[in-house]
Design an enzyme around this catalytic site. Sequence first.
Site, short mmCIF file in Angstrom:
data_model
loop_
_atom_site.label_atom_id
_atom_site.label_comp_id
_atom_site.label_asym_id
_atom_site.label_seq_id
_atom_site.Cartn_x
_atom_site.Cartn_y
_atom_site.Cartn_z
N ASP A 1 1.51 4.21 8.00
CA ASP A 1 2.56 3.16 7.77
C ASP A 1 3.72 4.31 7.26
O ASP A 1 4.40 3.54 5.74
CB ASP A 1 1.80 1.91 6.83
CG ASP A 1 0.85 3.10 6.01
OD1 ASP A 1 0.23 3.81 5.77
OD2 ASP A 1 0.68 1.67 5.10
N GLU B 1 -8.10 11.94 -1.80
CA GLU B 1 -7.49 13.55 -2.35
C GLU B 1 -8.17 14.83 -3.19
O GLU B 1 -8.42 15.48 -2.39
CB GLU B 1 -6.00 13.67 -2.68
CG GLU B 1 -4.59 12.55 -1.40
CD GLU B 1 -5.20 10.94 -2.61
OE1 GLU B 1 -5.97 10.68 -2.72
OE2 GLU B 1 -4.30 10.39 -1.69
N1 UDP Z 1 -6.80 2.15 7.27
C1 UDP Z 1 -8.14 2.60 7.97
N2 UDP Z 1 -9.27 1.69 7.92
C2 UDP Z 1 -8.70 0.59 7.25
C3 UDP Z 1 -7.70 0.81 6.35
C4 UDP Z 1 -6.62 1.59 6.53
O1 UDP Z 1 -7.92 3.30 9.08
O2 UDP Z 1 -9.85 -0.72 7.41
C5 UDP Z 1 -6.15 3.31 7.96
C6 UDP Z 1 -4.44 3.33 7.78
O3 UDP Z 1 -4.31 2.80 9.53
C7 UDP Z 1 -3.30 4.08 7.24
C8 UDP Z 1 -4.60 5.11 6.05
O4 UDP Z 1 -6.39 4.23 6.23
O5 UDP Z 1 -3.39 5.25 7.58
C9 UDP Z 1 -4.46 4.79 4.84
O6 UDP Z 1 -5.06 2.94 4.25
P1 UDP Z 1 -3.52 1.92 4.19
O7 UDP Z 1 -2.04 2.34 3.91
O8 UDP Z 1 -3.58 0.59 4.15
O9 UDP Z 1 -3.68 2.59 1.98
P2 UDP Z 1 -2.58 3.02 1.24
O10 UDP Z 1 -1.55 3.36 1.43
O11 UDP Z 1 -2.11 1.21 0.83
O12 UDP Z 1 -3.26 3.13 0.02
MN MN Z 2 -0.70 3.37 3.22
#
Ligand code: UDP
Ligand code: MN
Length: 260
Positions: free
Chosen positions: A119, A202
């Site tokens: 995203d 990280e």
């Molecule tokens: N993701 C996943 N399983 C989940 C939630 C998220 O594989 O149950 C993936 C999501 O597609 C993204 C990454 O993990 O590539 C980080 O998730 P997200 O963008 O929701 O987290 P944020 O950026 O809000 O911390």
């Molecule tokens: Mn994200």
Amino acid sequence: MTLVVNPGESISMPMLYIITPTYKRQEQIPDLTRLAQTLMHVPSIMWLVIEDAEMLNPQVAALLRRTGIKYLHMLAPMPKDQKMRKVKARGVSNRNKGLQWIRENFVDQNGVIYFADDDNTYDLRLFDEIRSVKRVGMWPVGLLTSYGMSSPVVKNGRVTGFYDGWVANRKFPVDMAGFGVSVSMIIKNPKGNMPYVPGYEEDGFLRNLNVKITEIEPKAENCTKIYVWHTQTKKNKAPAKVNATIHGQDNIWTLYQQII
Ligand code: UDP
Ligand code: MN
């Protein structure tokens, strides 16, 4: 990896291993379309798309086939005990699966690994920066916390600390999109995986890789440029059910199957 630029001319550039965790939701295909069409402009990459799911999404498979990118489409469901937790470490099983695959199958010792969430928004110039990483490279990420960004602090070409709105005892207060590591680092540290600790993914990973602050290579013009943003696609409500009696025989039914 040898890249053919023009017929008869070729240059060698390190392979980028792009690890993308993803999972099924309404926003998955739009997010992955944008990322795929960015990566289609980047030479010498291997894209590891890893789904947190029990089954590969056929729409993702079709999208990947259309790109012409060298890719691998794999599954790494979140373990059950993690799934039950209120705050989850998202994308960890996926990223660790990607690391394991690279450890077992890498072809380019000079390659570089980057975790590209589905995203975020990526400037093409980022990929040149990643490719030049020798051990651990870091750079700014936009749209994070109340600070609006996260970045290493760089003075006289050296990383002296971190500017991040949520330091929380982390040795490396950086975002997933803000660093790349060499394949050789991954090979040298076989236990360098990502922990299931929300907020510390990280930091835990970089600690497990035995990274030293002094060896961080500041990229993006000494961390003066933002080439990646932590954009987040708004979560949409589940779509209304289509009435099969009215639309069972028309295009609306076909479309509906694609959005659920
Ligand atoms: N993701 C996943 N399983 C989940 C939630 C998220 O594989 O149950 C993936 C999501 O597609 C993204 C990454 O993990 O590539 C980080 O998730 P997200 O963008 O929701 O987290 P944020 O950026 O809000 O911390
Ligand atoms: Mn994200």
